[in-house]
Design a protein around this motif. Structure first.
Motif, mmCIF file in Angstrom:
data_model
loop_
_atom_site.group_PDB
_atom_site.id
_atom_site.type_symbol
_atom_site.label_atom_id
_atom_site.label_comp_id
_atom_site.label_asym_id
_atom_site.label_seq_id
_atom_site.Cartn_x
_atom_site.Cartn_y
_atom_site.Cartn_z
ATOM 1 N N LYS A 118 39.633 68.978 67.895
ATOM 2 C CA LYS A 118 38.933 68.134 68.856
ATOM 3 C C LYS A 118 37.596 67.742 68.263
ATOM 4 O O LYS A 118 36.943 68.535 67.603
ATOM 5 N N SER A 132 33.914 65.950 69.281
ATOM 6 C CA SER A 132 33.017 65.470 70.330
ATOM 7 C C SER A 132 32.041 64.488 69.711
ATOM 8 O O SER A 132 31.634 64.639 68.571
ATOM 9 N N GLY A 137 31.727 61.699 74.775
ATOM 10 C CA GLY A 137 33.171 61.555 74.727
ATOM 11 C C GLY A 137 33.798 62.534 73.751
ATOM 12 O O GLY A 137 33.115 63.290 73.084
ATOM 13 N N TYR A 172 37.680 63.014 71.207
ATOM 14 C CA TYR A 172 38.934 62.486 70.704
ATOM 15 C C TYR A 172 39.746 63.661 70.177
ATOM 16 O O TYR A 172 39.266 64.441 69.363
ATOM 17 N N GLN A 194 44.537 62.465 73.081
ATOM 18 C CA GLN A 194 43.630 62.345 74.221
ATOM 19 C C GLN A 194 42.297 61.783 73.753
ATOM 20 O O GLN A 194 41.769 62.194 72.717
ATOM 21 N N THR A 195 41.765 60.866 74.530
ATOM 22 C CA THR A 195 40.450 60.295 74.253
ATOM 23 C C THR A 195 39.711 60.162 75.569
ATOM 24 O O THR A 195 40.285 59.730 76.562
ATOM 25 N N TYR A 196 38.455 60.550 75.568
ATOM 26 C CA TYR A 196 37.586 60.317 76.714
ATOM 27 C C TYR A 196 36.290 59.736 76.178
ATOM 28 O O TYR A 196 35.664 60.304 75.274
ATOM 29 N N ASN A 253 32.614 58.007 77.594
ATOM 30 C CA ASN A 253 31.721 57.632 78.685
ATOM 31 C C ASN A 253 31.070 56.318 78.264
ATOM 32 O O ASN A 253 29.969 56.289 77.710
#
Length: 69
Positions: free
Chosen positions: A2, A4, A18, A20, A26-28, A30
């Motif tokens: 992961k 950040s 965010g 990845y 999964q990706t988040y 902001n």
């Protein structure tokens, strides 16, 4: 693995904007916070730049800049 993404805020704490996770796909992101830092001339790494370009953040950034001009 992961990853950040954080931006340094004027000598203060890092701010998480965010993550990845390519293994779990999964990706988040902001996006409002990312746009804020990009407008303040933050320079993303090449990897982060490529990810932001892929999801269209730079298109949104140019639209935001057009509104203010």
């Amino acid at each position: 693995m992961k990853t950040s993404y954080t931006f340094l805020g004027e000598g203060r704490d890092f701010r998480k904007v965010g993550f990845y996770d390519p293994i779990n796909n999964q990706t988040y992101l902001n996006v409002p916070v990312i746009l804020y830092f990009l407008e303040k001339r933050a320079q993303p790494t090449t990897t982060v730049h490529d990810l932001l370009k892929k999801v269209g953040v730079f298109t949104e950034l140019s639209l935001n800049q057009t509104k203010f001009n």
